[in-house]
Motif scaffolding. Structure first.
Motif, short mmCIF file in Angstrom:
data_model
loop_
_atom_site.label_atom_id
_atom_site.label_comp_id
_atom_site.label_asym_id
_atom_site.label_seq_id
_atom_site.Cartn_x
_atom_site.Cartn_y
_atom_site.Cartn_z
N ASN A 169 33.65 34.03 42.15
CA ASN A 169 34.44 33.73 40.96
C ASN A 169 33.61 33.06 39.87
O ASN A 169 33.88 33.24 38.67
N ASN A 228 33.25 34.67 36.07
CA ASN A 228 33.49 34.00 34.79
C ASN A 228 32.39 34.34 33.78
O ASN A 228 32.65 34.59 32.59
N GLU A 276 39.83 35.41 44.10
CA GLU A 276 39.74 34.63 42.86
C GLU A 276 38.95 35.37 41.79
O GLU A 276 39.31 35.37 40.60
N VAL A 283 40.01 37.10 37.92
CA VAL A 283 39.26 36.91 36.68
C VAL A 283 39.00 38.26 36.01
O VAL A 283 39.19 38.43 34.80
N LYS A 298 42.29 39.93 34.53
CA LYS A 298 42.77 39.34 33.27
C LYS A 298 41.96 39.81 32.07
O LYS A 298 42.48 39.89 30.95
#
Length: 456
Positions: free
Chosen positions: A403, A407, A427, A431, A434
Motif C-alpha cells: 500500500n 500511494n 489495502e 488505493v 480509487k
C-alpha cells in the motif's frame, strides 16, 4: 526407496509439465484436460496423500491433506511424493507399446520447492503456475464441498498452503515464484462441455506454450517463436530484481510507455552509500528480523492472560531446540516460522503483540525495514534522470505493490500496473481502485524460461 527407480519409459525427449497454484486456481482442471485432449500422461502428487488418508480412515479435507502431506515429506524427504508418483508412472508406462508413447508427462499438485528441484532433472521440464482471483478460488472450493466447508476453513487452508515456513510444508508462494509459465484460469466451464473445455485448454495452454515446448524437445528451432511485450518487460523486471542484496526477497520493477519503451527501473535495496543488512555488523542478516527478535525478547508475560512466556520448540528445518523468540534458527540459521503459543490461553503472542499488529494483520515492523522498495526506486530514478513520465505509463513489478508503494504509484500518475506474483494486498488494491489504476496480472513465459523458449 522410490528414488532408486530406474526410469526407462518416462521419455527424456518429451515435455514434463508440472502444475502449481493456490487452492481453487484450477490446476487439476487444466492438467487433466491437457492429458485428455493432447495425450499427456497424468499423475498427481496428491494421490499418495489421498492413499494415506484412506488407509487411516480420515476425511479428505484440506487440513488432513496438508497434515499428511507434511508428515510424508518429513518422514521421507521433501521430494518424496515426486519419486512415488514417478515410480508409479514408470511402472504403468512400461506396459505400453512404443507406438502408444505419451506426448509428455504431467505432474499435478506441486506444493514444495524440493518437488520442483527434483523435476528439474528432466531436460524438458517446465513448471506452470495457475492463478485466479481469491474470491473466485474460494467460491470454487466451497462449491466442491469436500476440502473446505466454510469461509474460515478456506482462509486457514489458503494461508497455510501459500507460505508454510518449514522445509516439509506447503510453499505455493515460492513454487509460483519458480514457475516458468504463468496462466490465468478464471473462466468457468462445465466439465460436461467437452468441446468448450478442449478449445479453452488448447487456446490457453497448448497452442501458446506446449506446442512450442514439444517442438523444442524434438530439436526444432521455430523461427516464428517470439516473446510478447509483457513477457519481455517482466523479464527485465526480474533481471533488475537480481541486483538486490535483500536476504528476504528480491523484487524488481520497470516503468515503460504503453508502447514498451523503458524509461526507468529499480530494485529493492538500502539507499546508496548505506551498507546492506547482510554486510552491516549490527545485523549480518535482515535488519527488520533482528529488530523483531530484540523487541520480542522483552516480552516476559503473555499480554493477553498474563501467563509467563516459556519457549521450548524445535526448528522445522534442523530440529534444533529454540528457547527464545527467533526469526532465524540459532543452530542452522534457516528462516523459521513458529507460532510461539502462550501455554495457557494459546494466543500467538509475538504475532499479535509485536508493533504493527492489528485485528487482521500480524506485527511485521514494516516501517523499520531499511530498504527502498523496487517500485519506489523506479519512481525516484525518474527524477534523477529528468525523464518526464508519459501520460499512459505502465509499471511492471515482480510482486504486487504494497500500500505504501501504491500511494506513490498513483501520486506520480502511473495508469497501469502489471504484477507477476499472485497474492495481492487488499489495502493497495483499494488505493488503485480509487484512482482508477488498471491492474493486470502477468500471464505468459516468465524469466526462468524466457531464453530457453525464445532462443533461435
Amino acid at each position: 526407496m522410490p528414488r532408486n527407480v530406474k526410469f526407462d519409459h518416462i521419455p527424456l525427449d518429451r515435455p514434463v509439465v508440472g502444475f502449481t497454484g493456490a487452492l481453487g486456481s484450477g490446476c487439476t482442471f487444466l492438467a487433466k484436460g491437457l492429458s485428455e485432449f493432447h495425450r499427456y500422461y497424468y499423475c498427481s502428487l496428491s494421490k499418495p496423500i489421498h492413499d494415506a488418508l484412506k488407509a487411516k480412515g480420515l476425511e479428505p479435507n484440506s487440513k488432513n491433506l496438508q497434515d499428511i502431506g507434511d508428515k510424508l515429506r518429513e518422514e521421507n524427504g521433501p521430494d518424496y511424493l515426486v519419486w512415488v508418483v514417478l515410480g508409479e508412472a514408470e511402472s504403468e508406462l512400461s506396459k505400453e507399446t512404443a507406438t502408444e508413447r505419451p506426448a509428455g508427462l504431467i505432474v499435478d499438485g506441486i506444493r514444495n520447492t524440493a518437488e520442483v528441484q527434483a523435476l528439474r532433472a528432466w531436460p524438458h521440464f517446465y513448471l506452470v503456475s495457475v492463478q485466479a482471483k481469491r474470491d473466485l478460488r474460494e467460491k470454487r472450493v466451497l462449491a466442491q464441498g469436500d476440502r473446505c466447508k466454510t469461509e474460515g476453513e478456506f482462509k486457514d487452508a489458503d494461508e497455510r498452503d501459500a507460505e508454510e515456513q518449514k522445509a516439509n510444508g506447503q510453499q505455493v508462494t515460492k513454487c509460483n515464484y519458480l514457475a516458468d509459465i504463468s496462466v490465468i484460469n478464471e473462466k468457468e466451464i462445465s466439465t460436461d462441455a467437452k468441446l468448450e473445455c478442449q478449445n479453452y485448454i488448447h487456446e490457453k495452454l497448448y497452442q501458446p506454450y506446449l506446442m512450442l515446448i514439444e517442438r523444442l524437445a524434438m530439436g526444432e528451432q521455430p523461427k516464428e517463436a517470439r516473446a510478447r511485450l509483457d513477457e519481455a518487460l517482466m523479464t527485465l523486471a526480474y533481471v533488475e530484481s537480481r541486483r538486490s542484496s535483500c536476504v528476504k526477497r528480491q523484487v524488481g520493477a520497470v516503468i515503460a510507455t504503453e508502447d514498451g519503451d523503458v524509461i526507468s527501473a529499480g530494485y529493492n535495496d538500502v539507499p546508496e552509500a548505506s551498507t546492506p543488512c547482510i554486510y552491516d555488523p549490527r545485523y549480518r542478516w535482515c535488519a527488520r528480523d533482528c529488530l523483531q527478535e530484540r523487541i520480542a525478547q522483552k516480552i516476559a508475560c503473555c499480554p493477553s492472560c498474563g501467563s509467563k512466556v516459556e519457549i521450548k520448540v524445535l526448528c522445522q528445518q534442523c530440529s534444533g531446540e529454540v528457547t527464545s523468540f527467533a526469526k532465524r534458527c540459532p543452530h542452522c540459521k534457516a528462516d523459521i516460522d513458529i507460532d510461539y503459543l502462550c501455554p495457557k490461553c494459546e494466543t500467538k503472542v509475538f504475532e499479535e503483540f509485536l508493533p504493527g499488529a492489528s485485528e487482521d494483520k500480524t506485527g511485521k515492523l514494516l516501517d523499520m525495514c531499511r530498504a527502498l522498495h523496487a517500485e519506489e526506486n523506479a519512481i525516484l530514478n525518474l527524477s534523477r534522470t529528468g525523464v518526464r513520465l508519459p501520460e499512459k505509463a505502465v509499471l511492471y513489478s515482480t510482486t504486487f505493490p504494497c500500500n505504501l508503494c501504491a500511494n506513490k504509484i498513483v501520486a506520480v500518475g502511473i495508469r497501469t500496473v502489471v504484477y507477476a506474483e499472485p497474492y495481492t494486498m487488499r489495502e493497495a488494491e483499494l488505493v488503485f481502485e480509487k484512482k482508477h489504476v488498471a491492474l493486470r496480472r502477468f500471464e505468459g513465459v516468465k524469466s526462468n524460461a524466457y531464453f530457453r523458449l525464445y532462443s533461435r
